[in-house]
Every structure is written in structure tokens, then in C-alpha cells.
Design a protein around this motif. Sequence first.
Motif, PDB file in Angstrom:
ATOM      1  N   VAL A   1       0.857  -1.184   0.000  1.00  0.00           N
ATOM      2  CA  VAL A   1       0.000   0.000   0.000  1.00  0.00           C
ATOM      3  C   VAL A   1       0.900   1.242   0.000  1.00  0.00           C
ATOM      4  O   VAL A   1       1.639   1.490   0.967  1.00  0.00           O
ATOM      5  CB  VAL A   1      -0.936   0.009   1.224  1.00  0.00           C
ATOM      6  CG1 VAL A   1      -1.892   1.195   1.150  1.00  0.00           C
ATOM      7  CG2 VAL A   1      -1.721  -1.304   1.302  1.00  0.00           C
ATOM      8  N   CYS A   2       0.857   2.021  -1.073  1.00  0.00           N
ATOM      9  CA  CYS A   2       1.717   3.185  -1.242  1.00  0.00           C
ATOM     10  C   CYS A   2       0.876   4.452  -1.391  1.00  0.00           C
ATOM     11  O   CYS A   2      -0.320   4.398  -1.670  1.00  0.00           O
ATOM     12  CB  CYS A   2       2.597   3.020  -2.475  1.00  0.00           C
ATOM     13  SG  CYS A   2       3.695   1.593  -2.425  1.00  0.00           S
ATOM     14  N   GLY A   3       1.545   5.593  -1.277  1.00  0.00           N
ATOM     15  CA  GLY A   3       0.870   6.881  -1.452  1.00  0.00           C
ATOM     16  C   GLY A   3       1.458   7.920  -0.528  1.00  0.00           C
ATOM     17  O   GLY A   3       2.237   7.624   0.386  1.00  0.00           O
ATOM     18  N   ASP A   4       1.056   9.165  -0.773  1.00  0.00           N
ATOM     19  CA  ASP A   4       1.564  10.264   0.046  1.00  0.00           C
ATOM     20  C   ASP A   4       1.043  10.156   1.474  1.00  0.00           C
ATOM     21  O   ASP A   4       0.027   9.492   1.744  1.00  0.00           O
ATOM     22  CB  ASP A   4       1.135  11.605  -0.561  1.00  0.00           C
ATOM     23  CG  ASP A   4       1.866  11.914  -1.862  1.00  0.00           C
ATOM     24  OD1 ASP A   4       3.037  11.502  -1.983  1.00  0.00           O
ATOM     25  OD2 ASP A   4       1.261  12.533  -2.755  1.00  0.00           O
ATOM     26  N   GLU A   5       1.728  10.847   2.354  1.00  0.00           N
ATOM     27  CA  GLU A   5       1.290  10.898   3.747  1.00  0.00           C
ATOM     28  C   GLU A   5      -0.066  11.587   3.830  1.00  0.00           C
ATOM     29  O   GLU A   5      -0.335  12.570   3.125  1.00  0.00           O
ATOM     30  CB  GLU A   5       2.313  11.660   4.592  1.00  0.00           C
ATOM     31  CG  GLU A   5       3.672  10.970   4.692  1.00  0.00           C
ATOM     32  CD  GLU A   5       3.580   9.615   5.351  1.00  0.00           C
ATOM     33  OE1 GLU A   5       3.106   9.540   6.501  1.00  0.00           O
ATOM     34  OE2 GLU A   5       3.978   8.625   4.702  1.00  0.00           O
TER      35      GLU A   5
ATOM     36  N   LEU B   1      -2.075   2.004  -4.859  1.00  0.00           N
ATOM     37  CA  LEU B   1      -1.627   3.396  -4.815  1.00  0.00           C
ATOM     38  C   LEU B   1      -2.807   4.274  -4.403  1.00  0.00           C
ATOM     39  O   LEU B   1      -3.798   4.392  -5.141  1.00  0.00           O
ATOM     40  CB  LEU B   1      -1.078   3.819  -6.176  1.00  0.00           C
ATOM     41  CG  LEU B   1      -0.559   5.244  -6.295  1.00  0.00           C
ATOM     42  CD1 LEU B   1       0.515   5.539  -5.250  1.00  0.00           C
ATOM     43  CD2 LEU B   1      -0.001   5.479  -7.706  1.00  0.00           C
ATOM     44  N   VAL B   2      -2.678   4.895  -3.239  1.00  0.00           N
ATOM     45  CA  VAL B   2      -3.782   5.646  -2.643  1.00  0.00           C
ATOM     46  C   VAL B   2      -3.538   7.147  -2.784  1.00  0.00           C
ATOM     47  O   VAL B   2      -2.436   7.636  -2.539  1.00  0.00           O
ATOM     48  CB  VAL B   2      -3.933   5.283  -1.138  1.00  0.00           C
ATOM     49  CG1 VAL B   2      -5.137   6.009  -0.532  1.00  0.00           C
ATOM     50  CG2 VAL B   2      -4.084   3.773  -0.972  1.00  0.00           C
ATOM     51  N   TYR B   3      -4.587   7.869  -3.218  1.00  0.00           N
ATOM     52  CA  TYR B   3      -4.551   9.334  -3.182  1.00  0.00           C
ATOM     53  C   TYR B   3      -5.887   9.826  -2.628  1.00  0.00           C
ATOM     54  O   TYR B   3      -6.874   9.076  -2.591  1.00  0.00           O
ATOM     55  CB  TYR B   3      -4.256   9.919  -4.559  1.00  0.00           C
ATOM     56  CG  TYR B   3      -5.378   9.817  -5.561  1.00  0.00           C
ATOM     57  CD1 TYR B   3      -6.284  10.860  -5.722  1.00  0.00           C
ATOM     58  CD2 TYR B   3      -5.510   8.692  -6.376  1.00  0.00           C
ATOM     59  CE1 TYR B   3      -7.315  10.790  -6.653  1.00  0.00           C
ATOM     60  CE2 TYR B   3      -6.532   8.606  -7.303  1.00  0.00           C
ATOM     61  CZ  TYR B   3      -7.437   9.662  -7.449  1.00  0.00           C
ATOM     62  OH  TYR B   3      -8.453   9.576  -8.353  1.00  0.00           O
ATOM     63  N   SER B   4      -5.930  11.091  -2.193  1.00  0.00           N
ATOM     64  CA  SER B   4      -7.153  11.559  -1.527  1.00  0.00           C
ATOM     65  C   SER B   4      -7.572  12.968  -1.914  1.00  0.00           C
ATOM     66  O   SER B   4      -8.673  13.387  -1.561  1.00  0.00           O
ATOM     67  CB  SER B   4      -6.963  11.507  -0.005  1.00  0.00           C
ATOM     68  OG  SER B   4      -5.891  12.356   0.398  1.00  0.00           O
TER      69      SER B   4
END
Length: 627
Positions: free
Chosen positions: A9-13, A82-85
Motif C-alpha cells: 500500500v503506497c501513497g503520500d502521507e 496506490l492511494v490518493y485523496s
Amino acid sequence: MATAVRICVCGDEGTGKSSLIASLVKDVFVANKIQSVLPQVTIPPTIGTPENVTTTIVDTSARPQDRTTLRKEIRKCNVILLVYSDHYSYERVALFWMPYFRSLGVNVPVVLCANKSDLAGSGSTPQVIEEEMLPVMAEFREIDSCIRTSAKEQHNVIEVFYLCQKAVTHPIAPLFDHKEGQLKPACVAALSRVFYLCDKDQDGYLNDDEFHEFQIKSFDKPISQAELDNIKSTVSKAVPTSSADKGLDLAGFLHLNKLYVDKGRHETIWVILRKHHYTDSLSLEDSFLHPRFEVPDYASAELSPAGYRFFMDLFLIFDKDSDGGLNDQELAALFAPTPGLPQSWVETCFPSSTVRNEAGHITLQGWLAQWSMTTFLEPKTTLEYLAYLGFEGPNARDSTTAALKVTKPRKRRRRPGRVERNVVLCYILGSAGSGKSSLLEAFLNRPFDSLYHPTIKPRRAVNSVELHGGKQCYLILEELGELEPAILENQAKLDACDLICYAYDSSEPDSFAHIVDLRKRYPQLDELPAVYTALKADRDKTTQRAELQPDAYTAAINMPPPLHVSVTWNSISELFVALAEAATNPSTAFPRSEEPPDRTSLYMALAATGCAGLAAFMIWKRSTNVV
């Protein structure tokens, strides 16, 4: 197919990576901000995982000081989530994260997750491809799928991890080209073969019965007639060549599978392909093409009754014009799901190696003979093509080996009993120009050609021969050409041979000397049964320039005299029967014994008669004395 899935699971803080994982594990949103990377989570295969795989979920940190650990985890995973919000982290997907994955040289699918959808609204379906995601998907083909989630509202939390599992167990990349919007060529080729195998009558359509069989084989459950009618109606609207009456044609079948992709159900295609023995690379399983099959020394492989029935049915199905032969178009259609003709067939100029009709098309007799020869010489080739052509054994669990059988090992040499096999190999040895090639042509019922064509490479001919008593066998005749010395020095080649036919031109004075010289140079030939043949007997017989004439020579080694034949005589078929008889009953083709007859049984019979006479005399004498 993968038996374990490792999700990184990756992505920005701040995009909610840890919250997604915690919501999955606890089945409830963790309101408190998670300050550190969560420990690795392992989900056993019993908890609703596709294809019963074990799933490991690894949380990561995007902080620069944790980059080394991040690289290690990315390289170990099977799929990246890849997670973004928000808009900022979305732009980072294309500008940083996807190029970063490529720079690491990883080749795994990526599932793109728009988290915190509770803040921006969400779609109503588990898998939604939003307009904002399309540009990055078009640029980076590694992206397998996209989805909107909300850890807070438990929206699509289970679904996002299911997509990750499915991206590994049922990858879409080998199946579909998003840029072209079409199934990929390798997928089309695999599905075309599946269609071919399911179209039992080879009329170009899957009728209702064939579709029902396809459904049961692929999904282990039947399909209702209402469902099938709906499929046919839907497909026929897009593909007019399919119809409700005839069924789905190939174009319609491919369109149906494209619909599965369009609806996010590409795992259905994988179920179909895997039930038909395809791997993730869309090649057939090696264990399916090359099952374990051992042939002991001095034994051989033959087609079983099930194997003969399969090849016979294939011939009858593809002989569309019912002329008793397979023309080029019919052969091409038959071999469509294979790589083409077996290489050994190409090298021996098939179909010149077997029986053809007047139009030059292989007959059923020649078709079965060709496969009998292939099975005898290279059983693994037959097994491979049985797999390509869709052989199914009597039982569902049978492999293609059910189409073959192994003969009882024969005993070598001199006084063996009858050989229990239906396919035998005979080498034709003789001088150049002695008529060996014409003999092979006559064996295949072809007219005599007076023009001489020297044989360079080994050449084979196979045909069925009826033995005395009505039993049939397949006889393979092989002339060795310029490879004759190499083959005769190869013990394995000689062990595969059942009979030597020594042939000479009875009208050529130097022809028989070649046979005498062969036997001197290769004494190992005497370990094989043999038949001597004088060819071109329709011409004037000449004296051979040899120490002994052929009849005297064979008499000196206690062998029957040469058989005098001509390929222009109708009686030539008797030679082939004689060869087949000698191959299947080799004791008749070895030197005749010169040992004195065994009179033991006669002496025993005489002794028994004498004893009986003496006993009768004694009884008579005793009875006379009593009187």
C-alpha cells in the motif's frame, strides 16, 4: 496462477493508507489518527479471498527517511495499491509515483484508489473509473483498475483489496488493451481455440447443446435456457453473424468475452481459460502438453482404442465434402488450434509418407497410419497434438496419455516369440539404384515412376497390412539415404528397428555385393531378423559379382532364399505381408537351425511301449501258470 498475494500500500502521507488497512481488519473506522506504519497483515485463504489465496498487506511510509524500506517492499510485492485523496496527491500519482515505480524496474499491476470519497461524493458501484483517472490510466498501462473508497464510511474497503487480489490472480493486462479497447491477440488466439474445441460439429457456431457443454466444463454448473437466450439476443445485436437459431459464431463468442471485460468481470475469462489449461502467460500448461509418459527399452508406444477413435472422429468431422480425403483447406481447419503440422511431418514431406487418394489427399487409412507411425517414433509429439486438438479421456481426470498404450517389451534376439505390437519398423538396406524408393511408392499404392531420384535424407512410408489370419498391423518402411552409416552405427536406432529388408537389383551385377559388404562392416545387424529381396524381377536376371550367388549365400547362412518381386507386379503386396509377418514373428526371420533333430520324445515313447508290452506278457504268463 498465484497461490499468495502480497499487496504493497503506497501513497503520500495523509491519504488514509493505514486507515484503509485498519478498517479492513477491524471492520470499523478508526477515528484516531494513526501515527505510525501498521504492522504487516496476513489474511488466510478462508476469509473470502478469490481462488483461495493467502493475502499479505504491507503498509508503507512516504517519508524520505523511509525510502529504502519502501523500495524493498515494492520489489517484494505482487501488486501495488496506490492511494490518493485530493487533487495534490492525484497529481503526484502521474508526476512522482508511477515514474518512481518504473524507475525501480518493477513489473506488477497497480490498483489506483481515490480514498476519502466521503469528502467529495462517491459513485454507486464498487468499481468506478472516473474521468479524472482516464488520462493517467492511458499513460501508465501498469494501472489495472481504479476505485473510489472511504475508510470512514466503510465504502468499498473490502472491494479495493479484492481488486488487488484479482489483479494478481486474474490479471487484465494479458487479456485487454485499454488503449485500443480490444482483447489482445494472444487472448483472442486462446479464446479462438476454446471456441474450436467446443464447436463439436465444426459448423462454425456454438449451438445450444454445445454452449451448455461449454458452460459446464468452464464453470461446473449449467446455464438456464433463459440466460442463454438473453446472451444470444445481446450478442446478435452487436454481431449480426451470430443468431438465436444457429448460436454464437467465433466473432460473437469473442464479443461475449469482451463484454465481461467491459463489465469489470474479466475474471470470467480467466475461469474459462484456466479450465482449458491456459497459464497466466496465455500459453498451454507444460504438464498438459507434455505429460509424464515413459516407454521402457524394447517396448514401443501405440495408439489405444480411444486414441484411434479420436483421430478417426477428427477425420470424419473435417472431411466436409465427404470425398474420403482431407484436402489442404480441410487440413488447415483441422490443425487450426495447433502450431501447425508436426515438424517431423514437414521434414518427411507429409502427406507423401502415407496413403493418399487419386487427388493427392490423405485418406482415413493414411491418416490413421500417419498417427500410428508418429506415436511409434515420437510419442511425445502425439501427446502434444492430442492436447492441442482437445482429446478428452473416458474419465474427466484422464490426461492425454489415455490415448496411448505401451507394448510389452520384446525379447532380443534369435529366438523371440511373437511380438505383441501393432506397429513395426523395417529398414530397407541396399545399394543405390536397387529400387528401394520405388518399393516405398508401391507400398503406398502409387504408380511406378521409371525416372531415378536418388534418396538423400531418410525417407519413410507407412501403411496398414493385413496378416495371415485377418489381423492388421501398421508397417513402417524406411530407407536411410546418405545417413545409412550413421544410423547403422547407432545402437539406439537399431534397437528401435524390428526387421531388416536386404534389397538388391537382380538385373544389376554389382547390387548384391553391397549387402555382403554391409553385413561385414556392421556385424550387429545379425542381431536383427532379416528378409532378403531381389527387386526388379521383371527384368532379365543377371549373375551377381559376388563370391556366392544370392541363393547360395542365404543357404550358407541358413536363411530362406531371396524373394523375387517387381513393383510392376500386382503380387508385390505379398512382399509387404511377408515383411510384416517376419517383423511380428521374428523367429521365422533368423537363420534356420542345423542342429540334429531331438529324438528324446521318440525314445521315451518307444521305452514306454516296451514297458507296457513286458508288463502285459508277465501278466499273461502268471495267469497261464495258475491255470
